[in-house]
Design a protein around this motif. Structure first.
Motif, short mmCIF file in Angstrom:
data_model
loop_
_atom_site.label_atom_id
_atom_site.label_comp_id
_atom_site.label_asym_id
_atom_site.label_seq_id
_atom_site.Cartn_x
_atom_site.Cartn_y
_atom_site.Cartn_z
N TYR A 104 0.83 -1.20 0.00
CA TYR A 104 0.00 0.00 0.00
C TYR A 104 0.86 1.25 0.00
O TYR A 104 0.53 2.25 -0.65
N GLU A 105 2.01 1.22 0.69
CA GLU A 105 2.86 2.40 0.79
C GLU A 105 3.37 2.83 -0.59
O GLU A 105 3.36 4.02 -0.93
N CYS A 130 -9.84 7.13 -5.29
CA CYS A 130 -8.90 8.27 -5.24
C CYS A 130 -8.59 8.90 -6.60
O CYS A 130 -7.78 9.83 -6.66
N MET A 163 -0.63 9.44 -4.82
CA MET A 163 -0.65 10.78 -4.24
C MET A 163 0.04 11.79 -5.15
O MET A 163 -0.47 12.88 -5.40
N SER A 184 0.32 4.05 -2.75
CA SER A 184 -0.26 5.32 -2.29
C SER A 184 0.67 6.49 -2.58
O SER A 184 0.22 7.60 -2.88
N HIS A 185 1.99 6.26 -2.52
CA HIS A 185 2.95 7.32 -2.84
C HIS A 185 2.80 7.71 -4.31
O HIS A 185 2.73 8.90 -4.65
N ALA A 191 -8.59 0.67 -5.48
CA ALA A 191 -8.19 1.89 -4.78
C ALA A 191 -8.43 3.13 -5.63
O ALA A 191 -8.86 4.17 -5.11
#
Length: 291
Positions: free
Chosen positions: A196-197, A245, A204, A200-201, A241
């Motif tokens: 996920y890290e 987002c 983002m 998500s980076h 996801a």
């Protein structure tokens, strides 16, 4: 004019003389300038550079000599131009099919990473980052598995993400192109969506870029951003996801005027939205959705 015909316009002996001059500190700067200007006109320049005695060591010396000037940031325009001429010759080596594999095996791209770590927005530093990205871009442009495999063992993804956030438009474009090429590789997509890290980076930074592009559009940069999102939607967990987002600007008509003549990016954007609307098959046992 073909590159082979163009190479006849450059005196081969003169090229060898310039290459020899790289090994002499007194003649190196002029030789760097001449060779960088002629690099596209001399078809076999990359093997000539790679196999000539001491040449790659001289180019690496030019790079290492600049390290003290990047922290604290005291790099001058003259220093930047000189090292960028050396980087242009390394890009030539990275691009050539006969030298690319050994270039990677020698881990030469790692010598460029300190330049990608810099954050100064002065023109000498921006030019240095852009030229360094050009070397990595030349590697990924070939779509070869060994290139992506090598890059995934390094810190290139976080470095590109930082430049995508803070660089000039040109640097952002090249950094996003590199990320796109990594994502288009099966192992690259798997790597980024593995935790996920990491996902998500990436999501983002892409989201911030879309927001910035809605205020200051660039069709070329937007094209690479959309292609990154589309490729992420090929991964089941990432697609789930992205339903939450994906920026609204990619769902509405925010970019319709920017893309009115770009059928390719419009098609990618439409496919992305469709992918996120499709119902998925139930995930296989053991696949945990991104949260």
């Amino acid at each position: 004019m073909s590159s082979s015909a163009a190479s006849h316009d450059v005196d081969r002996q003169q090229v060898f003389d310039w290459i020899n001059n790289l090994s002499n500190l007194n003649t190196r700067e002029a030789a760097l300038l001449e060779l960088s200007k002629k690099r596209e006109a001399v078809q076999e320049l990359a093997p000539m550079l790679w196999h000539s005695f001491g040449t790659i060591a001289a180019l690496l010396q030019e790079i290492v000599n600049i390290y003290p000037s990047i922290n604290p940031p005291t790099l001058t325009a003259q220093q930047s131009n000189r090292v960028c001429n050396a980087l242009a010759l390394l890009q030539c080596v990275a691009s050539h099919p006969d030298t690319r594999t050994t270039f990677l095996a020698a881990h030469i791209p790692l010598f460029l990473y300190p330049f990608l770590h810099t954050t100064s927005k002065s023109r000498p530093f921006e030019y240095l980052r852009l030229t360094s990205l050009g070397v990595i871009g030349a590697l990924v442009k070939t779509d070869e598995q060994e290139v992506i495999t090598f890059l995934l063992t390094t810190e290139i993804i976080p470095l590109c993400l930082r430049i995508m956030e803070t660089g000039s438009e040109l640097s952002k474009t090249v950094a996003t192109f590199i990320l796109q090429k990594i994502l288009l590789d099966h192992n690259g997509l798997t790597y980024i969506c593995q935790t996920y890290e990491r996902f998500s980076h990436v999501a983002m930074v892409l989201g911030k870029m879309v927001h910035a592009l809605s205020k200051d559009p660039s069709a070329r940069l937007l094209k690479h951003v959309v292609r990154c999102y589309l490729r992420l939607s090929d991964n089941l967990r990432a697609k789930e996801a992205l339903r939450q987002c994906l920026p609204d600007q990619l769902r509405d008509a925010t970019f319709s005027s920017v893309l009115k003549d770009d059928n390719c990016t419009k098609r990618w954007l439409s496919q992305l939205v469709n992918n996120l609307q499709e119902a998925d098959q139930p995930p296989h046992r053991g696949i945990v959705p991104l949260q």
